[in-house]
Scaffold this active site. Structure first.
Site, PDB file in Angstrom:
ATOM      1  N   CYS A 389       0.829  -1.204   0.000  1.00  0.00           N
ATOM      2  CA  CYS A 389       0.000   0.000   0.000  1.00  0.00           C
ATOM      3  C   CYS A 389       0.866   1.259   0.000  1.00  0.00           C
ATOM      4  CB  CYS A 389      -1.024  -0.050   1.122  1.00  0.00           C
ATOM      5  SG  CYS A 389      -2.521   0.877   0.683  1.00  0.00           S
ATOM      6  N   HIS A 515      -3.648  -5.226   0.313  1.00  0.00           N
ATOM      7  CA  HIS A 515      -3.087  -5.750   1.560  1.00  0.00           C
ATOM      8  C   HIS A 515      -3.109  -7.281   1.569  1.00  0.00           C
ATOM      9  CE1 HIS A 515      -2.885  -1.924   3.833  1.00  0.00           C
ATOM     10  NE2 HIS A 515      -3.835  -1.581   2.985  1.00  0.00           N
ATOM     11  N   GLU A 517      -1.531  -9.163   3.444  1.00  0.00           N
ATOM     12  CA  GLU A 517      -1.374  -9.691   4.808  1.00  0.00           C
ATOM     13  C   GLU A 517      -2.695 -10.146   5.430  1.00  0.00           C
ATOM     14  OE1 GLU A 517      -1.021  -6.552   3.898  1.00  0.00           O
ATOM     15  OE2 GLU A 517      -1.586  -5.106   5.440  1.00  0.00           O
TER      16      GLU A 517
HETATM   17  N1  GLN Z   1      -2.143   6.740   2.518  1.00  0.00           N
HETATM   18  C1  GLN Z   1      -2.221   5.934   1.342  1.00  0.00           C
HETATM   19  C2  GLN Z   1      -3.585   6.006   0.683  1.00  0.00           C
HETATM   20  O1  GLN Z   1      -4.552   6.401   1.310  1.00  0.00           O
HETATM   21  C3  GLN Z   1      -1.874   4.483   1.639  1.00  0.00           C
HETATM   22  C4  GLN Z   1      -2.857   3.782   2.518  1.00  0.00           C
HETATM   23  C5  GLN Z   1      -2.348   2.497   3.133  1.00  0.00           C
HETATM   24  O2  GLN Z   1      -1.138   2.262   3.186  1.00  0.00           O
HETATM   25  N2  GLN Z   1      -3.236   1.659   3.639  1.00  0.00           N
HETATM   26  O3  GLN Z   1      -3.719   5.695  -0.466  1.00  0.00           O
END
Ligand code: GLN
Length: 565
Positions: A389, A515, A517
């Protein structure tokens, strides 16, 4: 068929491992052939934990249907291998929101809306909801907090009413407490547990089972005393002794017959005729535990993030590494690197002895420049790199600055007027101003490029992964990045959003917008984690710095002899 309901409360202190006990019981019952789900009720007023910061609450766990939930749901999914949904996590905030929405719509017209009966009824509705789908034989309900908390009282009343309505044949109460050892007295003390049960009794709830967290074996004397004073069968007083790994807990619970007690008390053999096995088949679990406890080597992987001081902030990432390590026969030692402290001057020293670098998800600009330095160091030295992310977004920024030469490249999250906004707010996000539950959340399809490293890792070309973000790779600059060698090997087919970036000439360099994970389970680590750990092992072997050389297996004690399984 009547669903069976197990209610789990806690007393004396928080952090007794209620979630792990629920997950362990769930797995034991599942391995007896039953269909099990676990839900958690959190007595706080946030509608979900999505708006809380990780210092406050630990990780936010995201489900397929896009619910932002408590991290205990991650344990439930990892232990049970069954997906959860919004219905598996309810807060006081959500309960009140529903009741107030109904009140505004006129559903209670003419009535005074009150905690009793309206809030309690709403809680009962959520408690029964999963059972009523017909998909589960057993629903385990964990109540957050400890008995006696003011905000927890409506939940205890809801359980009391459900026990009355459904009867003791269909409901079971498990209460978790702490058995402290007093050094000065040289004794384990049962009094706090007795008081905790008294508090529970004052709400009309008699526990059927006591699970007592302890740092040493429970003596028969203590067991007898607790049984007598708490009105619980002696064999239903169960020790939850500190274990080296949470994954030992199901076997510890089985050894003391927790699942057997549940099966008996809830008359499951009679009521689910022919369905319930005499004992859970835990062979696979024991094999997994053996792999976990007898690693052939150890690799050190840097986890670069801004919340590393909080042990629960990256829970699913840490657990994914434990599961992926076991699958690869190695122990993954996570070097927690605070991204705020990383600079061009010290990155080499801080990441000197690691065999891989994972840059973590996150929000806000604190620590972002440190994360970008970590990506640069990994890319330039061809150290296996995994970005998740925000970690993926940092890899794109780093590539744009140092390979494409766009020195001011950034995400508009951190620099709204950058000349090279390689990461930008998604179109639909531009209209949104409220914060709760408004990100791009939940599972979306990702189409993988044929022949790419990720397609090979997954062994498929279409996958579904969970998301939690507002920003995305900017498609206007995507083709320029590609000209410099960055490949976009995973794309959302409907909206053409980049989901995966790769540098194929590197030994392992993958950034994912989603994600992974959240999708690792026992015996089934996420393929990207498993592959990343394998790459780190190969790299460590090449560098000759695998920390435990290959050799004869070291025998480590597993809590339960596998013969007993
Ligand atoms: N801040 C970034 C976004 O909103 C990444 C979010 C995250 O790592 N879950 O796109």
């Amino acid at each position: 068929m009547q669903t069976k309901y197990v209610f789990v409360t806690g007393g004396v202190t928080s952090s007794l491992g209620k979630g792990i006990v629920c997950a362990s019981l769930g797995r034991l019952l599942e391995n007896r052939g039953l269909r099990v789900t676990i839900q958690k009720f959190d007595p706080y007023i946030n509608v979900d934990p999505g708006t809380m910061n990780p210092y406050e609450h630990g990780e936010v766990y995201v489900t397929d249907d896009g619910a932002e939930t408590d991290l205990d749901l991650g344990h439930y999914e990892r232990f049970l291998g069954v997906a959860t949904t919004q219905a598996n996590n309810v807060t006081t905030g959500r309960v009140y929101l529903e009741v107030i929405k109904k009140e505004r719509s006129g559903a209670y017209l003419g009535k005074t809306v009150q905690v009793v009966p309206h809030i309690i009824d709403e809680i009962k509705h959520w408690m029964l909801q999963l059972g009523e789908t017909g998909d589960y034989d057993v629903v385990i309900t964990e109540i957050g907090g400890t008995v006696g908390d003011i905000e927890g009282q409506p939940y205890l009343e809801a359980i009391r009413q459900l026990r009355y309505e459904l009867g003791s044949r269909n409901t079971l109460n498990i209460h978790l407490t702490l058995l402290p050892y007093l050094e000065a007295a040289g004794e384990v003390k049962s009094k706090p547990s007795q008081h905790s049960v008294k508090t529970l009794l004052s709400f009309g709830l008699q526990p059927d089972v006591l699970v007592c967290r302890t740092d040493r074996p429970m003596t028969e004397d203590v067991r007898r005393k607790l049984a007598l004073f708490c009105n619980v069968d002696q064999r239903a007083v169960i020790a939850s002794q500190d274990a080296e790994s949470i994954y030992e807990v199901p076997l510890l619970m089985k050894e003391q017959g927790l699942d057997e007690i549940a099966v008996e008390r809830l008359h499951m053999k009679e009521d689910f005729e022919g369905k319930v096995l005499d004992a859970p088949d835990m062979d696979g679990w024991v094999r997994f535990l053996r792999q976990l406890k007898e690693p052939q080597g150890k690799v050190r992987i840097a986890l670069v993030g801004k919340y590393v001081e909080h042990q629960d902030a990256y829970k699913s990432i840490a657990e994914s590494f434990i599961l992926a390590g076991a699958a690869n026969g190695v122990q993954v030692e996570l070097a927690q690197i605070l991204s705020d402290d990383l600079t061009a001057a010290n990155v080499e020293e801080k990441l000197a002895d690691v065999n891989g670098v994972l840059v973590a998800p996150g929000f806000g600009d604190r620590g972002v420049e440190g994360k970008i330095e970590a990506v640069r160091f990994a890319r330039e030295n061809d150290i296996p790199f995994f970005g998740i992310c925000l970690g993926m977004q940092c890899s794109v920024i780093e590539f744009a600055r140092n390979v494409c030469g766009w020195k001011s490249a950034n995400s508009t999250e951190f620099d709204p007027v950058t000349e090279h906004p390689v990461i930008d707010l998604m179109e639909e996000q531009k209209k949104i101003s409220t914060k709760g539950g408004t990100m791009r959340l939940g599972a979306y399809t990702c189409q993988l490029t044929k022949g790419s490293r990720v397609a090979e890792i997954y062994g498929r070309e279409k996958v579904k992964e969970r998301h939690r973000h507002r920003y995305e790779l900017n498609n206007v600059l995507r083709y320029k990045l590609a000209e410099h060698g960055m490949q976009f090997t995973g794309v959302n087919p409907k909206r053409d959003l980049v989901e995966i970036v790769e540098l194929p000439e590197k030994r392992w360099y993958v950034g994912v917008q989603f994600h992974p994970e959240y999708r690792s389970t026992v015996g089934n680590p996420h393929p990207l984690f498993a592959s990343f750990v394998r790459a780190c092992v190969t790299y460590a072997e090449e560098k000759d710095n695998i920390l435990m050389p290959k050799g004869p297996r070291r025998e480590k004690k597993i809590h339960l002899a596998s013969a007993k399984m």
